[in-house]
Design a protein around this motif. Structure first.
Motif, PDB file in Angstrom:
ATOM      1  N   VAL A 119      45.205  40.021  52.738  1.00 14.07           N
ATOM      2  CA  VAL A 119      44.242  40.503  51.743  1.00 14.07           C
ATOM      3  C   VAL A 119      43.919  39.325  50.832  1.00 14.07           C
ATOM      4  O   VAL A 119      44.824  38.684  50.290  1.00 14.07           O
ATOM      5  CB  VAL A 119      44.814  41.663  50.904  1.00 14.07           C
ATOM      6  CG1 VAL A 119      43.817  42.086  49.830  1.00 14.07           C
ATOM      7  CG2 VAL A 119      45.159  42.843  51.806  1.00 14.07           C
ATOM      8  N   SER A 120      42.651  39.034  50.662  1.00 14.77           N
ATOM      9  CA  SER A 120      42.262  37.875  49.865  1.00 14.77           C
ATOM     10  C   SER A 120      41.096  38.234  48.951  1.00 14.77           C
ATOM     11  O   SER A 120      39.989  38.509  49.417  1.00 14.77           O
ATOM     12  CB  SER A 120      41.879  36.707  50.786  1.00 14.77           C
ATOM     13  OG  SER A 120      41.547  35.558  50.029  1.00 14.77           O
ATOM     14  N   ASP A 121      41.370  38.247  47.649  1.00 12.03           N
ATOM     15  CA  ASP A 121      40.339  38.510  46.651  1.00 12.03           C
ATOM     16  C   ASP A 121      39.873  37.187  46.028  1.00 12.03           C
ATOM     17  O   ASP A 121      40.612  36.198  46.021  1.00 12.03           O
ATOM     18  CB  ASP A 121      40.880  39.415  45.530  1.00 12.03           C
ATOM     19  CG  ASP A 121      41.327  40.772  46.046  1.00 12.03           C
ATOM     20  OD1 ASP A 121      40.668  41.293  46.959  1.00 12.03           O
ATOM     21  OD2 ASP A 121      42.323  41.311  45.529  1.00 12.03           O
ATOM     22  N   LYS A 122      38.681  37.209  45.495  1.00  9.56           N
ATOM     23  CA  LYS A 122      38.186  36.033  44.779  1.00  9.56           C
ATOM     24  C   LYS A 122      38.896  35.953  43.432  1.00  9.56           C
ATOM     25  O   LYS A 122      38.923  36.923  42.678  1.00  9.56           O
ATOM     26  CB  LYS A 122      36.671  36.145  44.566  1.00  9.56           C
ATOM     27  CG  LYS A 122      36.071  34.920  43.887  1.00  9.56           C
ATOM     28  CD  LYS A 122      34.565  35.063  43.730  1.00  9.56           C
ATOM     29  CE  LYS A 122      33.963  33.848  43.040  1.00  9.56           C
ATOM     30  NZ  LYS A 122      32.495  33.959  42.884  1.00  9.56           N
ATOM     31  N   PRO A 123      39.507  34.810  43.106  1.00  7.37           N
ATOM     32  CA  PRO A 123      40.222  34.697  41.827  1.00  7.37           C
ATOM     33  C   PRO A 123      39.290  34.881  40.629  1.00  7.37           C
ATOM     34  O   PRO A 123      38.133  34.454  40.658  1.00  7.37           O
ATOM     35  CB  PRO A 123      40.792  33.270  41.857  1.00  7.37           C
ATOM     36  CG  PRO A 123      40.760  32.865  43.284  1.00  7.37           C
ATOM     37  CD  PRO A 123      39.593  33.579  43.907  1.00  7.37           C
ATOM     38  N   ILE A 124      39.795  35.547  39.620  1.00  7.99           N
ATOM     39  CA  ILE A 124      39.105  35.668  38.335  1.00  7.99           C
ATOM     40  C   ILE A 124      40.112  35.323  37.241  1.00  7.99           C
ATOM     41  O   ILE A 124      41.309  35.243  37.494  1.00  7.99           O
ATOM     42  CB  ILE A 124      38.546  37.089  38.113  1.00  7.99           C
ATOM     43  CG1 ILE A 124      39.697  38.106  38.055  1.00  7.99           C
ATOM     44  CG2 ILE A 124      37.533  37.462  39.186  1.00  7.99           C
ATOM     45  CD1 ILE A 124      39.267  39.505  37.628  1.00  7.99           C
ATOM     46  N   HIS A 125      39.629  35.138  36.037  1.00  9.31           N
ATOM     47  CA  HIS A 125      40.544  34.836  34.942  1.00  9.31           C
ATOM     48  C   HIS A 125      41.443  36.033  34.681  1.00  9.31           C
ATOM     49  O   HIS A 125      40.980  37.179  34.629  1.00  9.31           O
ATOM     50  CB  HIS A 125      39.775  34.470  33.672  1.00  9.31           C
ATOM     51  CG  HIS A 125      40.665  33.973  32.578  1.00  9.31           C
ATOM     52  ND1 HIS A 125      41.221  34.800  31.634  1.00  9.31           N
ATOM     53  CD2 HIS A 125      41.119  32.721  32.300  1.00  9.31           C
ATOM     54  CE1 HIS A 125      41.976  34.088  30.814  1.00  9.31           C
ATOM     55  NE2 HIS A 125      41.926  32.823  31.192  1.00  9.31           N
ATOM     56  N   ALA A 126      42.730  35.771  34.537  1.00  5.30           N
ATOM     57  CA  ALA A 126      43.708  36.839  34.352  1.00  5.30           C
ATOM     58  C   ALA A 126      44.671  36.479  33.217  1.00  5.30           C
ATOM     59  O   ALA A 126      44.696  35.347  32.721  1.00  5.30           O
ATOM     60  CB  ALA A 126      44.475  37.072  35.649  1.00  5.30           C
ATOM     61  N   ASP A 127      45.495  37.465  32.853  1.00  6.99           N
ATOM     62  CA  ASP A 127      46.487  37.232  31.798  1.00  6.99           C
ATOM     63  C   ASP A 127      47.682  36.445  32.321  1.00  6.99           C
ATOM     64  O   ASP A 127      48.340  35.730  31.566  1.00  6.99           O
ATOM     65  CB  ASP A 127      46.971  38.568  31.229  1.00  6.99           C
ATOM     66  CG  ASP A 127      45.848  39.350  30.573  1.00  6.99           C
ATOM     67  OD1 ASP A 127      45.174  38.780  29.693  1.00  6.99           O
ATOM     68  OD2 ASP A 127      45.645  40.521  30.930  1.00  6.99           O
TER      69      ASP A 127
END
Length: 213
Positions: free
Chosen positions: A36-44
C-alpha cells in the motif's frame, strides 16, 4: 447422448481452465496486493514500525529531511538476546534503540526522536501501544506510517482498525520503504520472497480471526 457428454466435458474442462488461469493470475498479483503506497503529505509525526531497521529508518529519514514531519515515533519492542554492542561499549538492546542510534547517525536530533514505551511484540501490539500514546496526545492527528513494502497492507489494516476501535480520528498515510529488497511483481522467483508472501497472508488471517477479538 454421446454428443451431450462431450459438450459437458468441454464445459467442465473450460471452467477448470478458467479457474486455473484466474488462480495463476491472482497468485502473480499476491505480492503487489501486499503493498500500500500513499502520496506523502505533511504530518505531525512519522511512525516507524520496528523490524527491518536497515530499510525502514532510511525511508523515515528521507521523509523527515524532506520536511514531511518534525518527529519520529518508534514503538518500543522486545529486547534482543544478545544485544548489539557498539565499539564504544554502548548497548543497543532492541530495534527501537537501534533505530534511535541510526537516526542520530543520520543527523536527527534527540528532540525529534521519541520511543513510545512498550514492549510491543508484534504489529497488533504496536498498534495498541500507539493508540494508547495518541489518546494522551490529541494534538497528533496525522501520521505517516513507515514500514517495509510487503508489510504495509497488514500494518495499515491493523492500525486503522485499532485507532477506530479506540475512537481516534487519525489520518494515516502509508509510505513503504523504497529501500526494501522485496520485489512484489516477481515475488515467486526467490525462496525468501515466497516465504514473505506466505507468512504475510498467514499473519493477516491470524489477525482477522484472533487478534481483533
Amino acid at each position: 447422448m454421446g454428443r451431450m457428454n462431450n459438450k459437458r466435458k468441454y464445459l467442465i474442462a473450460g471452467l477448470l481452465s478458467a479457474f486455473f488461469i484466474f488462480g495463476i493470475l491472482s497468485l502473480r498479483q499476491a505480492g503487489n496486493w501486499l503493498v500500500v503506497s500513499d502520496k506523502p503529505i505533511h504530518a505531525d509525526a512519522l511512525l516507524v514500525l520496528m523490524g527491518g531497521v536497515e530499510e525502514r529508518i532510511p525511508q523515515a529519514i528521507d521523509l523527515y529531511k524532506a520536511g514531511y514531519a518534525p518527529l519520529l515515533l518508534f514503538p518500543d519492542d522486545y529486547e534482543e538476546n544478545p544485544p548489539l554492542i557498539l565499539p564504544n561499549g554502548t548497548k543497543l538492546s532492541n530495534d527501537a534503540a537501534k533505530s534511535r542510534h541510526l537516526s542520530r547517525q543520520y543527523g536527527v536530533p534527540d528532540s525529534a526522536i521519541r520511543i513510545v514505551q512498550g514492549p510491543a511484540l508484534n504489529t497488533q501490539a504496536e498498534a495498541e501501544l500507539m493508540a494508547g500514546y495518541l489518546e494522551g496526545h490529541p494534538e497528533t492527528d496525522t501520521l505517516i506510517l513507515v514500514s517495509s513494502s510487503y508489510h504495509m497492507r497488514r500494518a495499515s489494516f491493523i492500525f486503522r482498525n485499532e485507532f477506530a476501535s479506540k475512537g481516534l480520528e487519525i489520518t494515516l498515510i502509508s509510505v513503504p520503504s523504497r529501500y526494501s529488497t522485496f520485489k512484489p511483481d516477481k515475488w515467486w522467483r526467490s525462496g525468501t520472497s515466497r516465504n514473505i508472501v506466505f507468512y504475510e497472508y498467514l499473519k493477516m488471517a491470524y489477525n482477522l480471526l484472533w487478534d481483533r477479538w
